[in-house]
Design a protein around this motif. Structure first.
Motif, mmCIF file in Angstrom:
data_model
loop_
_atom_site.group_PDB
_atom_site.id
_atom_site.type_symbol
_atom_site.label_atom_id
_atom_site.label_comp_id
_atom_site.label_asym_id
_atom_site.label_seq_id
_atom_site.Cartn_x
_atom_site.Cartn_y
_atom_site.Cartn_z
ATOM 1 N N PRO A 37 70.807 8.074 42.278
ATOM 2 C CA PRO A 37 69.615 7.869 41.145
ATOM 3 C C PRO A 37 69.251 9.263 40.740
ATOM 4 C CG PRO A 37 68.488 6.767 43.082
ATOM 5 C CD PRO A 37 70.559 7.032 43.123
ATOM 6 N N ASP A 38 68.848 9.959 42.324
ATOM 7 C CA ASP A 38 67.720 11.174 41.624
ATOM 8 C C ASP A 38 69.267 12.544 41.682
ATOM 9 O OD1 ASP A 38 65.835 10.398 42.400
ATOM 10 O OD2 ASP A 38 65.999 10.719 44.776
ATOM 11 N N ILE A 39 70.258 12.454 41.815
ATOM 12 C CA ILE A 39 70.884 13.145 41.653
ATOM 13 C C ILE A 39 72.140 13.092 40.830
ATOM 14 C CG2 ILE A 39 73.544 14.649 42.969
ATOM 15 C CD1 ILE A 39 71.146 14.759 45.188
ATOM 16 N N VAL A 40 73.176 12.281 40.521
ATOM 17 C CA VAL A 40 74.263 12.165 39.812
ATOM 18 C C VAL A 40 73.466 11.461 38.009
ATOM 19 C CG1 VAL A 40 75.867 10.381 39.606
ATOM 20 C CG2 VAL A 40 75.948 11.376 41.238
ATOM 21 N N GLY A 41 72.717 10.330 39.139
ATOM 22 C CA GLY A 41 71.473 9.752 37.733
ATOM 23 C C GLY A 41 71.069 11.246 37.164
ATOM 24 N N HIS A 42 70.597 11.328 36.999
ATOM 25 C CA HIS A 42 69.541 12.836 36.719
ATOM 26 C C HIS A 42 70.557 14.362 36.934
ATOM 27 C CE1 HIS A 42 66.372 10.221 35.312
ATOM 28 N NE2 HIS A 42 66.783 9.907 36.404
ATOM 29 N N VAL A 43 71.134 14.712 36.670
ATOM 30 C CA VAL A 43 72.193 15.929 37.044
ATOM 31 C C VAL A 43 71.673 17.118 35.944
ATOM 32 C CG1 VAL A 43 74.368 15.392 35.458
ATOM 33 C CG2 VAL A 43 74.494 17.236 37.660
ATOM 34 N N GLU A 44 71.034 16.225 34.837
ATOM 35 C CA GLU A 44 70.592 17.468 33.770
ATOM 36 C C GLU A 44 69.980 18.180 33.842
ATOM 37 O OE1 GLU A 44 68.902 13.738 33.420
ATOM 38 O OE2 GLU A 44 70.774 14.288 33.532
ATOM 39 N N ARG A 45 69.042 17.616 35.563
ATOM 40 C CA ARG A 45 67.222 18.027 35.661
ATOM 41 C C ARG A 45 67.613 18.972 36.686
ATOM 42 N NH1 ARG A 45 63.746 12.765 36.480
ATOM 43 N NH2 ARG A 45 65.266 12.978 38.121
ATOM 44 N N LEU A 46 69.250 18.930 37.416
ATOM 45 C CA LEU A 46 69.260 20.029 38.640
ATOM 46 C C LEU A 46 69.885 21.603 38.760
ATOM 47 C CD1 LEU A 46 71.903 17.359 40.436
ATOM 48 C CD2 LEU A 46 69.794 17.831 40.517
ATOM 49 N N TYR A 47 68.533 21.596 39.425
ATOM 50 C CA TYR A 47 68.625 23.625 39.178
ATOM 51 C C TYR A 47 69.630 24.074 40.423
ATOM 52 C CZ TYR A 47 65.997 23.971 35.733
ATOM 53 O OH TYR A 47 64.811 23.929 33.907
ATOM 54 N N LYS A 48 69.643 23.142 41.907
ATOM 55 C CA LYS A 48 70.586 23.624 42.667
ATOM 56 C C LYS A 48 71.360 21.963 43.175
ATOM 57 C CE LYS A 48 72.511 24.969 46.938
ATOM 58 N NZ LYS A 48 73.203 23.507 46.740
ATOM 59 N N LYS A 49 72.596 22.221 42.932
ATOM 60 C CA LYS A 49 73.599 21.289 43.175
ATOM 61 C C LYS A 49 74.270 20.897 44.803
ATOM 62 C CE LYS A 49 74.563 20.788 38.725
ATOM 63 N NZ LYS A 49 75.577 21.286 37.381
ATOM 64 N N PRO A 50 73.669 19.865 45.187
ATOM 65 C CA PRO A 50 74.528 19.453 46.633
ATOM 66 C C PRO A 50 76.430 20.235 46.089
ATOM 67 C CG PRO A 50 74.185 17.517 45.575
ATOM 68 C CD PRO A 50 73.434 18.408 44.562
ATOM 69 N N ASP A 51 76.365 20.611 47.274
ATOM 70 C CA ASP A 51 77.926 20.551 47.539
ATOM 71 C C ASP A 51 78.986 20.234 48.003
ATOM 72 O OD1 ASP A 51 77.645 23.389 46.622
ATOM 73 O OD2 ASP A 51 77.377 24.329 48.508
ATOM 74 N N TYR A 52 78.832 18.413 48.157
ATOM 75 C CA TYR A 52 79.556 17.472 48.178
ATOM 76 C C TYR A 52 79.238 16.612 46.970
ATOM 77 C CZ TYR A 52 75.305 15.469 49.550
ATOM 78 O OH TYR A 52 74.004 15.109 49.030
ATOM 79 N N ALA A 53 79.767 15.293 47.002
ATOM 80 C CA ALA A 53 80.459 14.389 46.146
ATOM 81 C C ALA A 53 79.965 13.460 47.538
ATOM 82 C CB ALA A 53 81.407 14.383 45.225
#
Length: 75
Positions: free
Chosen positions: A58-74
């Motif tokens: 919900p917070d990462i994949v669902g709102h990728v446009e809001r991320l300024y630092k993305k995790p290095d994993y999936a």
């Protein structure tokens, strides 16, 4: 005013969480120019088994446009 919610796995000490809150507050006041009285920081512990459902999707994949630092994993 900035309210920051840190979602993390359980297991960090109260001292560690307070140190992180203090560091976040310091950086927010420095970067944005707010006084400390304007900043709030909360910690939300999420069990590792619930991380994908409650945070990653919900917070990462669902709102990728809001991320300024993305995790290095999936997940």
């Amino acid at each position: 005013m900035p309210h920051i919610i840190v979602k993390l796995w359980p297991g960090k000490s109260e001292q560690q969480k307070q140190q992180l809150a203090d560091a976040i507050t310091k950086d927010v006041t420095r970067v944005f120019g707010y006084g400390e009285e304007s900043v709030s920081v909360a910690m939300e512990e999420i069990d590792a088994k619930d991380w994908a459902e409650k945070v990653y999707r919900p917070d990462i994949v669902g709102h990728v446009e809001r991320l300024y630092k993305k995790p290095d994993y999936a997940m």
